[in-house]
Design a protein around this motif. Structure first.
Motif, PDB file in Angstrom:
ATOM      1  N   PHE A   1      11.883   0.613 -35.541  1.00 53.77           N
ATOM      2  CA  PHE A   1      10.490   0.246 -35.775  1.00 53.77           C
ATOM      3  C   PHE A   1      10.120  -0.915 -34.867  1.00 53.77           C
ATOM      4  O   PHE A   1      10.888  -1.866 -34.699  1.00 53.77           O
ATOM      5  N   ALA A   2       8.920  -0.855 -34.265  1.00 53.86           N
ATOM      6  CA  ALA A   2       8.418  -1.950 -33.432  1.00 53.86           C
ATOM      7  C   ALA A   2       6.937  -2.124 -33.716  1.00 53.86           C
ATOM      8  O   ALA A   2       6.245  -1.173 -34.102  1.00 53.86           O
ATOM      9  N   GLY A   3       6.446  -3.344 -33.536  1.00 56.69           N
ATOM     10  CA  GLY A   3       5.036  -3.563 -33.824  1.00 56.69           C
ATOM     11  C   GLY A   3       4.505  -4.819 -33.159  1.00 56.69           C
ATOM     12  O   GLY A   3       5.260  -5.714 -32.771  1.00 56.69           O
ATOM     13  N   LEU A   4       3.190  -4.869 -33.004  1.00 52.42           N
ATOM     14  CA  LEU A   4       2.504  -6.018 -32.441  1.00 52.42           C
ATOM     15  C   LEU A   4       1.179  -6.172 -33.158  1.00 52.42           C
ATOM     16  O   LEU A   4       0.433  -5.206 -33.326  1.00 52.42           O
ATOM     17  N   SER A   5       0.872  -7.386 -33.620  1.00 46.47           N
ATOM     18  CA  SER A   5      -0.365  -7.636 -34.350  1.00 46.47           C
ATOM     19  C   SER A   5      -1.134  -8.768 -33.693  1.00 46.47           C
ATOM     20  O   SER A   5      -0.546  -9.780 -33.290  1.00 46.47           O
ATOM     21  N   ALA A   6      -2.447  -8.594 -33.571  1.00 43.66           N
ATOM     22  CA  ALA A   6      -3.321  -9.630 -33.010  1.00 43.66           C
ATOM     23  C   ALA A   6      -4.521  -9.806 -33.927  1.00 43.66           C
ATOM     24  O   ALA A   6      -5.138  -8.818 -34.358  1.00 43.66           O
ATOM     25  N   THR A   7      -4.868 -11.061 -34.241  1.00 48.69           N
ATOM     26  CA  THR A   7      -5.956 -11.360 -35.161  1.00 48.69           C
ATOM     27  C   THR A   7      -6.865 -12.432 -34.584  1.00 48.69           C
ATOM     28  O   THR A   7      -6.385 -13.396 -33.980  1.00 48.69           O
ATOM     29  N   LEU A   8      -8.168 -12.266 -34.756  1.00 48.47           N
ATOM     30  CA  LEU A   8      -9.143 -13.249 -34.334  1.00 48.47           C
ATOM     31  C   LEU A   8     -10.137 -13.463 -35.464  1.00 48.47           C
ATOM     32  O   LEU A   8     -10.728 -12.510 -35.974  1.00 48.47           O
ATOM     33  N   ASN A   9     -10.320 -14.726 -35.875  1.00 48.99           N
ATOM     34  CA  ASN A   9     -11.288 -15.078 -36.916  1.00 48.99           C
ATOM     35  C   ASN A   9     -12.181 -16.195 -36.399  1.00 48.99           C
ATOM     36  O   ASN A   9     -11.716 -17.112 -35.717  1.00 48.99           O
ATOM     37  N   ARG A  10     -13.459 -16.145 -36.748  1.00 47.80           N
ATOM     38  CA  ARG A  10     -14.402 -17.178 -36.314  1.00 47.80           C
ATOM     39  C   ARG A  10     -15.455 -17.387 -37.383  1.00 47.80           C
ATOM     40  O   ARG A  10     -16.000 -16.415 -37.913  1.00 47.80           O
TER      41      ARG A  10
ATOM     42  N   TYR B   1      -6.001  -6.142 -34.825  1.00 46.87           N
ATOM     43  CA  TYR B   1      -5.466  -4.943 -34.170  1.00 46.87           C
ATOM     44  C   TYR B   1      -3.964  -4.890 -34.398  1.00 46.87           C
ATOM     45  O   TYR B   1      -3.266  -5.908 -34.234  1.00 46.87           O
ATOM     46  N   LEU B   2      -3.471  -3.729 -34.788  1.00 46.18           N
ATOM     47  CA  LEU B   2      -2.039  -3.535 -35.013  1.00 46.18           C
ATOM     48  C   LEU B   2      -1.556  -2.349 -34.204  1.00 46.18           C
ATOM     49  O   LEU B   2      -2.092  -1.246 -34.332  1.00 46.18           O
ATOM     50  N   TRP B   3      -0.572  -2.600 -33.350  1.00 45.40           N
ATOM     51  CA  TRP B   3       0.131  -1.513 -32.667  1.00 45.40           C
ATOM     52  C   TRP B   3       1.528  -1.432 -33.253  1.00 45.40           C
ATOM     53  O   TRP B   3       2.208  -2.465 -33.402  1.00 45.40           O
ATOM     54  N   SER B   4       1.949  -0.235 -33.588  1.00 43.84           N
ATOM     55  CA  SER B   4       3.283  -0.084 -34.166  1.00 43.84           C
ATOM     56  C   SER B   4       3.853   1.272 -33.796  1.00 43.84           C
ATOM     57  O   SER B   4       3.117   2.198 -33.427  1.00 43.84           O
ATOM     58  N   HIS B   5       5.160   1.366 -33.899  1.00 44.92           N
ATOM     59  CA  HIS B   5       5.836   2.643 -33.644  1.00 44.92           C
ATOM     60  C   HIS B   5       7.009   2.759 -34.597  1.00 44.92           C
ATOM     61  O   HIS B   5       7.921   1.932 -34.576  1.00 44.92           O
ATOM     62  N   SER B   6       6.951   3.773 -35.435  1.00 50.92           N
ATOM     63  CA  SER B   6       8.012   4.050 -36.393  1.00 50.92           C
ATOM     64  C   SER B   6       8.688   5.354 -35.999  1.00 50.92           C
ATOM     65  O   SER B   6       8.026   6.388 -35.880  1.00 50.92           O
ATOM     66  N   ALA B   7       9.988   5.320 -35.782  1.00 48.90           N
ATOM     67  CA  ALA B   7      10.738   6.504 -35.363  1.00 48.90           C
ATOM     68  C   ALA B   7      11.947   6.696 -36.269  1.00 48.90           C
ATOM     69  O   ALA B   7      12.521   5.727 -36.776  1.00 48.90           O
ATOM     70  N   ASN B   8      12.339   7.948 -36.474  1.00 51.09           N
ATOM     71  CA  ASN B   8      13.550   8.255 -37.229  1.00 51.09           C
ATOM     72  C   ASN B   8      14.048   9.636 -36.828  1.00 51.09           C
ATOM     73  O   ASN B   8      13.480  10.278 -35.934  1.00 51.09           O
ATOM     74  N   ASP B   9      15.097  10.098 -37.498  1.00 50.13           N
ATOM     75  CA  ASP B   9      15.624  11.435 -37.206  1.00 50.13           C
ATOM     76  C   ASP B   9      15.327  12.406 -38.350  1.00 50.13           C
ATOM     77  O   ASP B   9      16.041  13.373 -38.569  1.00 50.13           O
ATOM     78  N   GLY B  10      14.231  12.111 -39.059  1.00 49.71           N
ATOM     79  CA  GLY B  10      13.819  12.970 -40.162  1.00 49.71           C
ATOM     80  C   GLY B  10      14.375  12.462 -41.477  1.00 49.71           C
ATOM     81  O   GLY B  10      15.457  11.863 -41.532  1.00 49.71           O
ATOM     82  N   SER B  11      13.638  12.657 -42.519  1.00 47.05           N
ATOM     83  CA  SER B  11      14.080  12.230 -43.839  1.00 47.05           C
ATOM     84  C   SER B  11      13.292  12.986 -44.891  1.00 47.05           C
ATOM     85  O   SER B  11      12.319  13.681 -44.587  1.00 47.05           O
ATOM     86  N   THR B  12      13.731  12.872 -46.136  1.00 49.06           N
ATOM     87  CA  THR B  12      13.011  13.459 -47.251  1.00 49.06           C
ATOM     88  C   THR B  12      12.706  12.359 -48.259  1.00 49.06           C
ATOM     89  O   THR B  12      13.477  11.417 -48.424  1.00 49.06           O
TER      90      THR B  12
END
Length: 247
Positions: free
Chosen positions: A1-10, A22-33
């Motif tokens: 799993f990898a991710g990047l988060s960016a936030t701006l408040n004013r 904004y959230l960028w993420s990547h979740s990978a596996n070899d399958g599951s139940t």
């Protein structure tokens, strides 16, 4: 799993504030139940062959929100017409916009146990890819044609399909919600507030996932909404009003 988060408040002195995330993420596996996944391997002897994005992998997610306290009231007459600021003052507008990319799609095919090398027929056998044929329909993607059926063929008897797991993406989703709120009465520890909410105010269609079994007559077609219910995210346009008494 990898991710990047960016936030701006004013926040501004005029009663306006906004925030974006904004959230960028990547979740990978070899399958599951379990946990929303039902990915049995097509070849139980090759789990590494199942390595791909997980079923819950939403690559990009964006949220924006704003609140604006209207600059009326504070003992001033409204537009110099003598109308009490108790009527026109104290209003607050707010809104939230959300958007996300689509979920992975696992294209499958129905095959008999006799046509599979290990005889282990599951609902997640996969087809072969046709070289040079786009996965996107020639006329472009639509709810009626999300996947190009000409891009897949049935594997030869005694072989596994070469299409990777979760090789496509379903439709993304976005919507805008708004609300308006006003404190009608405040006496000692009692407060009465009016609130009106609008969900999916642009009535944007939020599509579910298409049928992904090549053997099905509705392969590649979207026949469901993300949320067919009356409440929650991704419904059809809904308005509601409420009064809240706090003490």
């Amino acid at each position: 799993f990898a991710g990047l988060s960016a936030t701006l408040n004013r926040q501004f002195s005029s009663g306006l504030l906004f925030g974006v995330n904004y959230l960028w993420s990547h979740s990978a596996n070899d399958g599951s139940t379990g946990g929303g996944e039902q990915d049995y391997p097509q070849n139980v002897a090759c789990r590494i062959c199942e390595r791909a994005s997980s079923d819950q992998d939403i690559r990009s997610s964006f949220t924006a929100n704003t609140v604006y306290q209207l600059p009326f009231g504070h003992g001033r007459a409204y537009l110099n017409h003598g109308i009490s600021s108790q009527i026109f003052g104290g209003w607050q507008l707010s809104g939230i916009a959300i958007a996300r990319t689509g979920l992975p799609l696992n294209v499958t095919i129905s095959r008999s146990a006799a046509s599979i090398p290990d005889g282990n027929s599951t609902s997640l056998q996969r087809p072969n890819l046709v070289p040079g044929v786009s996965l996107t329909p020639p006329q472009g993607r639509s709810p009626q044609h999300w996947i190009n059926p000409a891009a897949f063929t049935t594997p030869a008897s005694g072989t596994f399909g070469n299409a990777p797991r979760n090789l496509l993406r379903g439709p993304g989703a976005w919507q805008i919600d708004t609300s308006v709120e006003k404190e009608l009465l405040s006496v000692d520890r009692f407060a009465l507030k009016f609130r009106g909410d609008g969900f999916n105010v642009l009535n944007h269609a939020e599509y579910g996932l298409p049928a992904t079994n090549v053997s099905a007559v509705n392969f590649g077609q979207i026949t469901t909404q993300v949320n067919p219910g009356a409440t929650g995210t991704a419904t059809q346009r809904v308005f509601q009003v409420s009064l809240r008494l706090t003490y």
